[in-house]
Design an enzyme around this catalytic site. Structure first.
Site, PDB file in Angstrom:
ATOM      1  N   GLU A 135      -3.019  -5.358  -3.949  1.00  0.00           N
ATOM      2  CA  GLU A 135      -1.816  -4.747  -3.340  1.00  0.00           C
ATOM      3  C   GLU A 135      -1.848  -5.161  -1.872  1.00  0.00           C
ATOM      4  O   GLU A 135      -2.651  -4.631  -1.092  1.00  0.00           O
ATOM      5  CB  GLU A 135      -1.899  -3.220  -3.446  1.00  0.00           C
ATOM      6  CG  GLU A 135      -1.916  -2.704  -4.863  1.00  0.00           C
ATOM      7  CD  GLU A 135      -0.522  -2.522  -5.443  1.00  0.00           C
ATOM      8  OE1 GLU A 135       0.461  -2.966  -4.822  1.00  0.00           O
ATOM      9  OE2 GLU A 135      -0.423  -1.925  -6.510  1.00  0.00           O
ATOM     10  N   CYS A 159       2.940  -0.354   4.330  1.00  0.00           N
ATOM     11  CA  CYS A 159       3.077  -1.657   3.671  1.00  0.00           C
ATOM     12  C   CYS A 159       4.538  -1.954   3.362  1.00  0.00           C
ATOM     13  O   CYS A 159       4.995  -3.076   3.530  1.00  0.00           O
ATOM     14  CB  CYS A 159       2.219  -1.716   2.411  1.00  0.00           C
ATOM     15  SG  CYS A 159       2.577  -0.410   1.222  1.00  0.00           S
TER      16      CYS A 159
END
Ligand code: NAD
Length: 475
Positions: free
Chosen positions: A247, A281
């Site tokens: 990720e 993110c």
């Protein structure tokens, strides 16, 4: 007799069910004040070996524990956690510099993670023809190492631990050295429920992550962090053909159409850019605004961003705290300086912050820099954002998709069918229509292109912790 409460003043690695100290310690600092926080042990090579051995030993019994019993243990962990939400909130404020509302949001998100995962079941498929029955099942991958970043240290570690435990894996959490505290404490709490070795935590320095990735008896790496580290992990994992879930970083575009309600939409877009100082993110990292509303929208963004109250995490008026660590603070300052040196126009310039200590940066907005500008091309991960003008739909979609990243994207328009039509063309793992990135454990979080491999959460994220087996039963 009630069990003694956890203390939030000492922090240890957790190996084979026990707190483990070390001759060497380190500490992190509160980014609001640069005050030294608590000592944490630096795990040794022997600690890594012991944790991996214990995880392998524990896997044998845990993986064969009936699913409903595993669910019941996870539910017990959740109940214990519920007693400490305020303590974890305070810990997140101290270690991340998060204002209370954001820290409490993260602490409460853990409940959503538990609830979502506790409702999941591992699927099994059965098909049959004249000659055989085929059962497709998903078996636990083994020992997992969860390598975690500093921006959401609790959600992004627990978000790996619960599904791993649900599937029957054992797991070793490796927190970021910048924010070790909440993850270590959460794993300590888990020891009240799980057998030794099922869930462990080791941290301290930058050698532990590579040691886990290289270890032949670790079967899977679940990593959240930068794309650069993700590439290194994937290269190292190749030696043992470890499974990886990566990720990684993003450079999320927002596309704004001329039919939006400017006064309503601009503050929402600003929120998506600057929430937790842009250290998210899936924060919006580039804003493309249609030329016909560009000036008005930019002004509305500047107005909204100017109202953001930058301050210490524990001050009630603060809506944006400091950057989490000095390295990121300096990196973002360097991007601001680069934009200034290149002569780009600032619609909102960073303003001086009146604190002697702490990693504070106020929001800044760069007005229509070139598409090749570093502030457009790089993941800033901080409170500076470029706003860019567009006129042609095909061009703006190409620009939005024209990076190596593919984490998140948003589309803002009053026309719902257009939002969906454009959203479907975004090369990103998560697409938000008329909203900034509001993630939920119910949806898979994943990256396309260099933003990741695999994904987590959602209804299928647990399968990342499994190997698939097809069993052929001949008639
Ligand atoms: P980072 O890559 O520097 O570090 C992440 C973790 O990896 C830390 O625990 C670190 O100690 C460890 N590590 C570093 N080098 C390693 C190596 N060679 N082998 C094994 N482990 C190693 O990332 P960061 O600065 O902590 O986090 C910020 C980045 O994370 C940003 O790029 C952000 O976009 C990304 N991120 C992505 C998601 C997502 O869901 N896609 C979520 C949060 C953050």
């Amino acid at each position: 007799m009630t069990a003694p409460r956890l203390t939030f003043a000492t922090f240890s690695n957790i190996i084979n069910g026990e707190p483990r100290c070390s001759n060497k310690t380190t500490f992190s600092v509160d980014p609001s004040t640069e005050r030294r926080l608590w000592d944490v042990p630096v795990a040794t090579t022997q600690d890594v070996e012991d944790a991996v051995q214990s995880a392998n030993d524990a896997f044998k019994a845990w993986s064969t524990t009936p699913f409903e019993q595993r669910v019941s243990k996870i539910a017990q962990w959740k109940q214990l956690y519920e007693q400490y939400i305020e303590e974890f909130t305070q810990l997140l404020m101290a270690e991340c510099g998060k204002p209370r509302s954001i820290a409490a949001g993260e602490a409460n998100e853990i409940l959503a993670l538990f609830e979502h995962n506790l409702g999941l079941r591992i699927p099994e498929e059965r098909i049959e023809d004249d000659s055989r029955v085929i059962i497709t099942r998903h078996v636990p991958v083994g020992v997992v190492a969860a390598i975690c970043p500093w921006n959401f240290p609790l959600v992004l570690s627990v978000g790996k631990v619960i599904p791993a435990l649900l599937t029957g894996c054992s797991i070793i959490v490796k927190p970021s050295p910048f924010t070790p505290y909440s993850a270590l404490k959460m794993v300590e709490l888990a020891q009240k429920v799980f057998p030794p070795g099922v869930v462990q935590a080791i941290g301290g320095d930058e050698l532990i992550g590579p040691a886990l990735v290289n270890h032949p008896r670790v079967n899977k790496i679940s990593f959240t962090g930068s794309s650069a580290t993700g590439k290194r992990i994937m290269a190292s994992a190749a030696a043992t053909l470890k499974r990886v879930t990566l990720e990684l970083g993003g450079n999320d575009p927002a596309i704004v159409y001329p039919d939006v309600d400017i006064e309503k939409t601009a503050p929402e877009v600003v929120q998506g850019c600057f929430v937790f100082s842009g250290q998210v993110c899936v924060a919006t990292k580039r804003v493309y605004v249609h030329e016909s509303i560009y000036e008005l929208f930019l002004k509305a963004m500047v107005d909204a961003a100017s109202r953001i109250e930058v301050g210490k995490a524990d001050s009630p008026s603060t809506t944006m705290g400091p950057m989490q660590n000095k390295i990121q603070y300096e990196k973002v300052q360097e991007l601001v300086a680069d934009s200034q040196a290149q002569g780009y126009k600032f619609a909102l310039t960073p303003r001086p912050i009146a604190f002697d200590k702490g990693y504070y940066l106020s929001p800044s907005i760069v007005d229509n820099p070139p598409l090749t500008a570093r502030i457009v091309v790089e993941e800033q991960f901080g409170p500076i954002v470029p706003v860019l003008k567009w006129s042609d739909e095909a061009d703006v979609i190409a620009c939005a998709n024209g990076t190596t990243s593919g984490l998140g994207a948003s589309v803002w328009t009053a026309d719902a069918s257009r939002a969906e039509r454009v959203g479907r063309q975004m090369q990103a793992g998560s697409v938000f229509l008329n909203s900034w990135a509001k993630t939920t454990p119910r949806a898979m979080l994943s990256g396309h292109k260099e933003s990741g491999i695999g994904g987590e959460w959602g209804s299928t994220g647990i399968l990342e912790y499994c190997n698939t087996q097809a069993m052929h039963i001949f008639k």
